[in-house]
Design a protein around this motif. Sequence first.
Motif, short mmCIF file in Angstrom:
data_model
loop_
_atom_site.label_atom_id
_atom_site.label_comp_id
_atom_site.label_asym_id
_atom_site.label_seq_id
_atom_site.Cartn_x
_atom_site.Cartn_y
_atom_site.Cartn_z
N GLU A 185 -75.73 -53.21 47.24
CA GLU A 185 -76.84 -53.68 48.10
C GLU A 185 -76.98 -52.76 49.32
OE1 GLU A 185 -78.44 -57.70 49.23
OE2 GLU A 185 -76.85 -57.54 50.72
N ASP A 186 -75.85 -52.47 49.97
CA ASP A 186 -75.90 -51.64 51.18
C ASP A 186 -76.39 -50.22 50.87
OD1 ASP A 186 -74.94 -53.82 52.47
OD2 ASP A 186 -72.86 -53.12 52.62
N THR A 187 -76.08 -49.73 49.68
CA THR A 187 -76.52 -48.38 49.30
C THR A 187 -78.03 -48.34 49.06
OG1 THR A 187 -74.35 -48.06 48.30
CG2 THR A 187 -76.01 -46.44 47.72
N GLY A 188 -78.59 -49.49 48.67
CA GLY A 188 -80.04 -49.53 48.52
C GLY A 188 -80.57 -50.01 47.18
N CYS A 189 -79.68 -50.51 46.30
CA CYS A 189 -80.16 -51.04 45.01
C CYS A 189 -81.12 -52.19 45.27
CB CYS A 189 -78.98 -51.56 44.18
SG CYS A 189 -78.00 -50.24 43.46
N PHE A 190 -82.15 -52.32 44.43
CA PHE A 190 -83.13 -53.41 44.64
C PHE A 190 -82.73 -54.69 43.93
CE2 PHE A 190 -85.33 -53.87 40.59
CZ PHE A 190 -85.05 -52.68 39.94
N ALA A 191 -81.74 -54.60 43.02
CA ALA A 191 -81.26 -55.78 42.29
C ALA A 191 -79.98 -55.38 41.57
CB ALA A 191 -82.30 -56.24 41.26
N ILE A 192 -79.20 -56.39 41.15
CA ILE A 192 -78.07 -56.06 40.28
C ILE A 192 -77.99 -57.06 39.13
CG2 ILE A 192 -76.64 -54.93 42.05
CD1 ILE A 192 -74.88 -57.36 42.14
N VAL A 193 -77.47 -56.54 38.01
CA VAL A 193 -77.16 -57.40 36.86
C VAL A 193 -75.68 -57.72 36.92
CG1 VAL A 193 -76.85 -57.36 34.34
CG2 VAL A 193 -78.97 -56.52 35.33
N LEU A 194 -75.34 -59.00 36.69
CA LEU A 194 -73.94 -59.40 36.55
C LEU A 194 -73.75 -59.88 35.13
CD1 LEU A 194 -73.20 -61.41 39.84
CD2 LEU A 194 -72.62 -59.02 39.32
N GLU A 195 -72.86 -59.23 34.39
CA GLU A 195 -72.70 -59.58 32.98
C GLU A 195 -71.34 -60.22 32.73
OE1 GLU A 195 -73.83 -56.48 30.25
OE2 GLU A 195 -73.05 -57.58 28.51
N LYS A 196 -71.38 -61.36 32.08
CA LYS A 196 -70.19 -62.06 31.55
C LYS A 196 -69.06 -62.18 32.57
CE LYS A 196 -68.52 -62.78 26.92
NZ LYS A 196 -68.11 -62.23 25.65
N ILE A 197 -69.34 -62.91 33.64
CA ILE A 197 -68.32 -63.22 34.64
C ILE A 197 -68.38 -64.73 34.91
CG2 ILE A 197 -68.45 -60.92 35.72
CD1 ILE A 197 -69.95 -62.29 38.08
N PRO A 198 -67.36 -65.32 35.52
CA PRO A 198 -67.39 -66.76 35.79
C PRO A 198 -68.62 -67.15 36.63
CG PRO A 198 -65.19 -65.90 36.14
CD PRO A 198 -66.08 -64.71 35.92
N ALA A 199 -69.18 -68.31 36.30
CA ALA A 199 -70.42 -68.78 36.95
C ALA A 199 -70.23 -68.96 38.46
CB ALA A 199 -70.87 -70.09 36.31
N THR A 200 -69.06 -69.43 38.87
CA THR A 200 -68.85 -69.67 40.31
C THR A 200 -68.85 -68.34 41.08
OG1 THR A 200 -66.50 -69.72 39.78
CG2 THR A 200 -67.55 -71.85 40.20
N LEU A 201 -68.27 -67.32 40.47
CA LEU A 201 -68.24 -66.00 41.12
C LEU A 201 -69.65 -65.43 41.23
CD1 LEU A 201 -66.77 -63.48 42.20
CD2 LEU A 201 -66.40 -62.76 39.82
N ALA A 202 -70.42 -65.54 40.14
CA ALA A 202 -71.79 -65.01 40.14
C ALA A 202 -72.64 -65.74 41.18
CB ALA A 202 -72.41 -65.16 38.76
N ALA A 203 -72.46 -67.06 41.28
CA ALA A 203 -73.24 -67.85 42.25
C ALA A 203 -72.89 -67.42 43.67
CB ALA A 203 -72.96 -69.34 42.05
N LYS A 204 -71.61 -67.13 43.90
CA LYS A 204 -71.18 -66.69 45.24
C LYS A 204 -71.84 -65.35 45.59
CE LYS A 204 -66.79 -65.27 47.45
NZ LYS A 204 -67.05 -65.65 48.83
N VAL A 205 -71.84 -64.43 44.61
CA VAL A 205 -72.46 -63.11 44.85
C VAL A 205 -73.96 -63.28 45.13
CG1 VAL A 205 -72.99 -60.85 43.83
CG2 VAL A 205 -70.74 -61.89 43.45
N ALA A 206 -74.61 -64.11 44.32
CA ALA A 206 -76.06 -64.31 44.49
C ALA A 206 -76.36 -64.90 45.87
CB ALA A 206 -76.60 -65.22 43.40
N LYS A 207 -75.47 -65.76 46.34
CA LYS A 207 -75.67 -66.39 47.65
C LYS A 207 -75.46 -65.38 48.79
CE LYS A 207 -74.72 -70.83 49.63
NZ LYS A 207 -73.66 -71.73 49.96
N GLU A 208 -74.48 -64.52 48.61
CA GLU A 208 -74.15 -63.56 49.68
C GLU A 208 -75.14 -62.41 49.79
OE1 GLU A 208 -70.12 -62.16 49.55
OE2 GLU A 208 -69.27 -64.18 49.57
N LEU A 209 -75.74 -62.04 48.64
CA LEU A 209 -76.63 -60.86 48.64
C LEU A 209 -78.07 -61.28 48.95
CD1 LEU A 209 -74.24 -59.29 47.64
CD2 LEU A 209 -75.59 -58.50 45.69
N SER A 210 -78.81 -60.36 49.57
CA SER A 210 -80.22 -60.69 49.77
C SER A 210 -81.09 -60.06 48.69
CB SER A 210 -80.68 -60.25 51.17
OG SER A 210 -80.31 -58.92 51.37
N ILE A 211 -80.52 -59.17 47.85
CA ILE A 211 -81.29 -58.64 46.72
C ILE A 211 -81.07 -59.57 45.50
CG2 ILE A 211 -81.30 -56.23 47.46
CD1 ILE A 211 -78.93 -55.74 45.50
#
Length: 277
Positions: A185-211
């Motif tokens: 995100e800090d480098t400038g990506c406009f979005a990221i894909v998260l593949e096959k990781i625990p749902a709680t971890l993905a939700a945390k990342v989605a909450k922390e990131l603004s992209i």
Amino acid sequence: MPGKKNNPKLKEVKKVTTNVLLEMKRKGEKIAMLTAYDYTMAKIIDHSGIDVILVGDSASNVMAGHETTLPITLDQMIYHASSVIRAIDRALVVVDLPFGTYQGNSKEALNTSIKIMKESGAHAVKMEGGKEIKDSVERVLSAGIPVMGHLGLTPQSIYKFGTYTVRAKEADEAKRLIADAHLLEDTGCFAIVLEKIPATLAAKVAKELSIPVIGIGAGGGCDGQVLVTHDMLGMTQEFSPRFLRRYLNLYDSMGKAFSQYIKDVKSKDFPNKKEQY
Ligand code: KIV
């Protein structure tokens, strides 16, 4: 930018851009993404109202029958991407940089991305990895090319991981993934894909990131979802992970249609009098 080149039903189409996706995240509107590798499928998907089409290197498996995504070449990706682009009125089209064209060499990453953008007309590229590909991400972004990141299960590294099982279940790998997500995100990506990781971890990342964070096998807490189209249509049979929802069983339906056609030809039922000149 308005456009209506392919869909006669649409008067004017508001194109999906990276800013539109950011706005969707801000509003809490989920983003729908699917893969496509050819003109006909891309046209149907685009006209269904999808937000993002990914010309994934999963084409290596789905279209070419390879066991992994590693063998697909840059020219093959450009062929698929150009076919998709010719079909699109609305969706944002993202193209995977194929294995070996960006890792450890930011100059090559830039050249590869420029070639894809010029020759296919795609709108953005996607790369797998975190801090190890930072230089490549930065250099591609410096040319004004939007970059989507990809963390978690990264199929181009399958020989490093050894299996396609769920990633980042242990605390240290989860911590690294969170750090990588922030770095992308800090480098400038406009979005990221998260593949096959625990749902709680993905939700945390989605909450922390603004992209926007697009999940595949990463649970409902992501900002959007992606599936491989041939899998969700039930055209593929051998691949059945828990996260895959099949909306059709096209393998069976198509098989029945092919069998009926063969029967009709052999029995001389096809073509009949109305089906000839
Ligand atoms: O190549 C692909 O289809 C992908 C998706 C699974 C995210 O990268």
